[in-house]
Design a protein around this motif. Structure first.
Motif, PDB file in Angstrom:
ATOM      1  N   SER A  81       0.712  -1.104  -0.094  1.00 38.41           N
ATOM      2  CA  SER A  81      -0.113  -0.074   0.128  1.00 38.41           C
ATOM      3  C   SER A  81       0.790   1.232   0.137  1.00 38.41           C
ATOM      4  CB  SER A  81      -1.006   0.002   1.171  1.00 38.41           C
ATOM      5  OG  SER A  81      -0.153   0.123   2.297  1.00 38.41           O
ATOM      6  N   THR A  82       0.251   2.310  -0.459  1.00 40.38           N
ATOM      7  CA  THR A  82       0.829   3.895  -0.203  1.00 40.38           C
ATOM      8  C   THR A  82       0.021   4.688   0.686  1.00 40.38           C
ATOM      9  OG1 THR A  82      -0.217   4.434  -2.164  1.00 40.38           O
ATOM     10  CG2 THR A  82       1.940   3.621  -2.467  1.00 40.38           C
ATOM     11  N   THR A  83       0.806   5.599   1.253  1.00 43.27           N
ATOM     12  CA  THR A  83       0.110   6.491   2.145  1.00 43.27           C
ATOM     13  C   THR A  83       0.262   7.910   1.553  1.00 43.27           C
ATOM     14  OG1 THR A  83       2.070   6.838   3.667  1.00 43.27           O
ATOM     15  CG2 THR A  83       0.508   4.755   4.176  1.00 43.27           C
ATOM     16  N   ILE A  84      -0.589   8.808   1.998  1.00 40.45           N
ATOM     17  CA  ILE A  84      -0.488  10.316   1.615  1.00 40.45           C
ATOM     18  C   ILE A  84      -0.818  10.915   2.943  1.00 40.45           C
ATOM     19  CG2 ILE A  84      -1.132   9.808  -0.568  1.00 40.45           C
ATOM     20  CD1 ILE A  84      -3.980  10.954  -0.037  1.00 40.45           C
ATOM     21  N   PRO A  85      -0.008  12.162   3.193  1.00 36.52           N
ATOM     22  CA  PRO A  85      -0.253  12.676   4.720  1.00 36.52           C
ATOM     23  C   PRO A  85      -1.736  13.323   4.833  1.00 36.52           C
ATOM     24  CG  PRO A  85       1.708  13.473   3.191  1.00 36.52           C
ATOM     25  CD  PRO A  85       0.965  12.879   2.362  1.00 36.52           C
ATOM     26  N   PHE A  86      -2.270  13.047   5.727  1.00 32.68           N
ATOM     27  CA  PHE A  86      -3.692  13.659   6.203  1.00 32.68           C
ATOM     28  C   PHE A  86      -3.292  14.983   6.924  1.00 32.68           C
ATOM     29  CE2 PHE A  86      -7.805  13.442   8.942  1.00 32.68           C
ATOM     30  CZ  PHE A  86      -8.408  13.843   7.776  1.00 32.68           C
ATOM     31  N   LYS A  87      -3.140  16.144   6.303  1.00 33.89           N
ATOM     32  CA  LYS A  87      -2.706  17.247   7.156  1.00 33.89           C
ATOM     33  C   LYS A  87      -3.018  18.485   6.405  1.00 33.89           C
ATOM     34  CE  LYS A  87       1.942  17.359   5.481  1.00 33.89           C
ATOM     35  NZ  LYS A  87       3.664  17.320   5.913  1.00 33.89           N
ATOM     36  N   GLY A  88      -2.794  19.674   6.623  1.00 32.62           N
ATOM     37  CA  GLY A  88      -3.024  21.038   5.787  1.00 32.62           C
ATOM     38  C   GLY A  88      -4.544  21.155   5.684  1.00 32.62           C
ATOM     39  N   ARG A  89      -4.908  21.508   4.307  1.00 28.90           N
ATOM     40  CA  ARG A  89      -6.361  21.803   4.122  1.00 28.90           C
ATOM     41  C   ARG A  89      -7.242  20.758   4.099  1.00 28.90           C
ATOM     42  NH1 ARG A  89      -7.503  24.761  -1.377  1.00 28.90           N
ATOM     43  NH2 ARG A  89      -6.268  26.380  -0.554  1.00 28.90           N
ATOM     44  N   ARG A  90      -6.700  19.564   3.807  1.00 29.64           N
ATOM     45  CA  ARG A  90      -7.489  18.262   3.736  1.00 29.64           C
ATOM     46  C   ARG A  90      -7.928  17.890   5.120  1.00 29.64           C
ATOM     47  NH1 ARG A  90     -10.207  17.121   0.249  1.00 29.64           N
ATOM     48  NH2 ARG A  90     -11.924  17.284   1.980  1.00 29.64           N
ATOM     49  N   ARG A  91      -7.010  17.955   5.875  1.00 28.37           N
ATOM     50  CA  ARG A  91      -7.472  17.807   7.568  1.00 28.37           C
ATOM     51  C   ARG A  91      -8.228  18.710   7.963  1.00 28.37           C
ATOM     52  NH1 ARG A  91      -2.914  16.295  12.259  1.00 28.37           N
ATOM     53  NH2 ARG A  91      -4.208  16.302  13.947  1.00 28.37           N
ATOM     54  N   GLN A  92      -8.039  19.967   7.788  1.00 31.38           N
ATOM     55  CA  GLN A  92      -8.807  21.141   8.360  1.00 31.38           C
ATOM     56  C   GLN A  92     -10.308  21.124   7.678  1.00 31.38           C
ATOM     57  OE1 GLN A  92      -7.980  23.386  10.504  1.00 31.38           O
ATOM     58  NE2 GLN A  92      -5.768  22.566  10.976  1.00 31.38           N
TER      59      GLN A  92
END
Length: 417
Positions: free
Chosen positions: A188-199
């Motif tokens: 699998s791969t991961t992408i950061p859950f942060k920034g505008r997406r997290r907000q």
């Protein structure tokens, strides 16, 4: 010692993610020098130093989510500055001249000592400094045309060739071992859950937890609107369907102001807004952003169309200002042009009372009032509303009026400014 804190940099903003730290303990800073870059659900902002001093302590880390009021730095003022100067600087910092922009920026590494010394010898706003970094411009080499030699955005852009920053979303390859016997390893791969997406996620969750959503669906015959737009195009006049939707909603809100409102639970009041500031959701590479067309009730179709066009370009280029993405009283989402959408249950843009999604237009056989089968262009709409503030019957009446205006645009013309 002065505590440099995260202040409210946007309407309803409660927290932000720390994207980059530009200084470390022991660094000497000048007034207006950027200290930290933070990301909220709507914008990225650089917070500058309120006055000259030395960073004694950094209280946060990159990637950390912090709340409004959190202390970010401990700053020791310069010895030559008076108490009055410090008080004035801190007061000015609370209404900072920091420019905000809606781009989720690439996280910066801590600048070198040479870079920091160059930055300190210039007079430029935090946004101008960032603009220089993004365009590969050595701001020390730029001659300022502003008051007292201050460097402006135009000075930076004129100095070198503008180029876009390509943001590479880091992908981390991992192997997840399953706990069940006999199953092979899964890649699998991961992408950061942060920034505008997290907000955005935090805001949507808060809206659903706070507001009892109810969604009303309706279908609208937009054949006459499409014919009217073709008539205008032949005369070299362009008006988008979204502009028509925005104006029709404004007229409907005038007759049903309960949906242009805000519930103030603390005061046990429903506040009805006289002005129609319509937010229009726009999809961008960094996520959904909602620029606002203000005072729609006073604007013509052409004025709304031109403003929407300008706001859309700014959204795609990440140039929206704080005033252009806050203060909406009602929101729409026109997902029809994306294709494939026949319905949805949109989440209300808190603290608003309602939100309408316009879906895909499709030609379908319809039985008219004369019991004849005709081909018409049909579009579905979905309206979510706050059931604490309005009832279903009122929502039906509102969407009926909106449908009437869209199906018979000649009626819409009677209401235009």
């Amino acid at each position: 010692m002065i505590e440099v804190k995260l202040h409210d940099i946007g309407e309803g903003m409660t927290q932000a993610d720390v994207l980059a730290l530009f200084v470390q303990p022991g660094d000497q800073v000048n007034p207006d020098e950027p200290l930290v870059e933070v990301q909220t659900d709507k914008m990225t902002a650089e917070i500058p130093a309120p006055y000259a001093g030395v960073i004694r302590e950094v209280k946060v880390e990159v990637g950390q989510t912090i709340s409004v009021g959190t202390t970010i730095f401990i700053l020791e003022r310069m010895a030559h500055e008076s108490e009055a100067e410090v008080a004035s600087a801190v007061e000015a910092h609370s209404v900072t001249e920091t420019k905000y922009y809606s781009k989720e920026s690439t996280v910066h590494s801590v600048p070198s000592e040479e870079e920091k010394s160059k930055t300190r010898r210039t007079m430029a706003s935090p946004y101008t400094r960032k603009l220089a970094r993004e365009n590969g411009v050595d701001i020390e080499m730029v001659t300022g045309s502003g008051p007292a030699g201050r460097i402006t955005d135009e000075d930076v852009l004129n100095f070198g060739t503008k180029k876009k920053i390509q943001q590479d979303m880091p992908l981390k390859s991992t192997k997840q071992k399953t706990e069940e016997k006999g199953l092979a390893e899964v890649k699998s791969t991961t992408i950061p859950f942060k920034g505008r997406r997290r907000q955005i996620a935090a805001k949507m969750s808060q809206s659903l937890l706070t507001i009892p959503h109810c969604t009303h669906f309706e279908e609208v015959d937009v054949t006459n609107i499409l014919e009217m737009r073709e008539f205008w195009k032949k005369r070299k006049v362009s008006v988008s369907a979204t502009a028509l939707f925005v104006k029709a909603i404004s007229i409907s809100l005038r007759e049903y102001p309960i949906f242009n409102a805000r519930l103030n639970e603390d005061k046990a009041l429903i506040e009805l807004h006289e002005e129609h500031h319509i937010g229009v959701a726009i999809d961008t590479e960094e996520g959904l952003i909602v620029p606002v067309v203000r005072n729609v009730e006073k604007k013509s179709l052409l004025a709304i169309h031109n403003e929407l066009k300008e706001l859309t370009v700014k959204a795609q280029e990440n140039r929206l200002t704080i005033s252009e993405i806050t203060g909406s009283t009602f929101t729409i989402s026109n997902v029809g042009p994306l294709g494939g959408s026949i319905g949805a249950t949109p989440i209300i843009n808190q603290p608003e009372v309602g939100l309408i999604s316009f879906h895909k237009t499709k030609k379908r056989p319809i039985v008219n009032d004369q019991d004849e089968i005709v081909i018409r262009s049909m579009m579905n709409i979905s309206m979510s509303f706050d059931h604490r503030v309005a009832d279903g019957a009122t929502a039906v009446a509102f969407t009926n009026r909106l449908t009437e205006l869209l199906e018979e645009p000649k009626l819409l013309l009677l209401e235009l400014v």
